[in-house]
Scaffold this motif. Structure first.
Motif, short mmCIF file in Angstrom:
data_model
loop_
_atom_site.label_atom_id
_atom_site.label_comp_id
_atom_site.label_asym_id
_atom_site.label_seq_id
_atom_site.Cartn_x
_atom_site.Cartn_y
_atom_site.Cartn_z
N TYR A 37 -7.16 54.06 13.00
CA TYR A 37 -6.89 53.13 11.90
C TYR A 37 -7.36 53.69 10.57
O TYR A 37 -6.68 53.54 9.54
N ALA A 39 -7.05 45.16 11.35
CA ALA A 39 -7.13 45.53 12.76
C ALA A 39 -8.39 46.33 13.03
O ALA A 39 -9.06 46.14 14.06
N GLU A 61 -1.43 50.47 20.88
CA GLU A 61 -1.93 49.18 21.37
C GLU A 61 -1.27 48.78 22.69
O GLU A 61 -1.90 48.18 23.55
N ASP A 68 -6.54 40.78 21.61
CA ASP A 68 -6.54 41.32 20.25
C ASP A 68 -5.57 42.50 20.13
O ASP A 68 -4.87 42.64 19.12
N GLU A 69 -5.53 43.36 21.15
CA GLU A 69 -4.65 44.53 21.09
C GLU A 69 -3.18 44.11 21.06
O GLU A 69 -2.36 44.71 20.36
N HIS A 98 -2.41 43.11 17.58
CA HIS A 98 -2.29 44.26 16.69
C HIS A 98 -0.91 44.92 16.83
O HIS A 98 -0.29 45.32 15.84
N THR A 140 1.66 42.78 15.13
CA THR A 140 1.54 42.91 13.67
C THR A 140 2.22 44.19 13.19
O THR A 140 2.93 44.20 12.18
#
Length: 209
Positions: A65, A84, A140, A171-172, A175, A178
């Protein structure tokens, strides 16, 4: 946008903190209210090995990231990557504490994982935002599959580790969604296969070292 020298100094500082400093979580730890189960020494070692792999994976995610954000062109994409990254920092904190509870440690090769992943992230960002985000989405997706595998391999009674991995997986998925929503392009199959091969190397090595 900050000048390149300032940005590089900031990235170096983040690298040092990611690899060597304790991570912190804004959200409560997913296993905070989960009681510790009785585990044999073999089960503890196995759970610790899996959580060490997860921790190293989060070190790689941080580096990816940061590298991607450094070379991304669109400020909105940079912002999405930074958001993220903050959640991945929380994952680091969760895994670190669980490793301590299991009487184990982080991977000794984390500096190497970070350097390699940061370079890959910077290259992906330099190729353009659609490929940058596509790389993020594919990363991800592969992490989600990897976490599913760990949920099958963790000792059944180790509810604390399972709670952490479940929240990380959620959460992954977010991400990846997104990244696609911001215009991420599907990666060519050879790139996907190369990413999977690299992931296997990390998984087998970080479990032990």
């Amino acid at each position: 946008m900050l000048p390149i020298p300032d940005n590089l100094i900031i990235q170096f500082d983040k690298a040092l903190r990611t690899v060597f400093a304790p991570a912190h979580s804004r959200r409560p730890h997913p296993d905070a209210n989960v009681p510790e189960a009785e585990l044999s020494e073999a089960e503890k070692r196995h759970a610790a090995g899996l959580m060490r792999v997860n921790h190293s994976g989060e070190v790689c995610a941080q580096a990816l990231y940061q590298g991607q954000a450094l070379t991304a062109r669109d400020p909105e994409v940079q912002q999405a990557l930074q958001a993220a990254s903050e959640e991945e920092t929380e994952h680091l904190a969760w895994c670190e504490r669980r490793l301590e509870e299991l009487g184990s440690r982080k991977s000794l090769l984390n500096p190497l994982w970070y350097a390699g992943s940061f370079t890959l992230g910077a290259i992906a960002g330099a190729l353009g935002d659609k490929w940058n985000l596509g790389f993020l989405a594919e990363t991800e997706r592969q992490v989600e599959g990897h976490l599913n595998g760990h949920l099958e391999k963790l000792p059944e009674q180790d509810a604390k580790s399972r709670a952490i991995v479940e929240q990380m997986k959620a959460d992954e998925v977010k991400h990846a969604e997104t990244a696609i929503a911001h215009g991420g392009a599907p990666l060519p199959l050879p790139v996907k296969l190369a990413m999977r091969a690299t992931s296997k190397i990390l998984t087998h090595t970080a479990y032990r070292v």
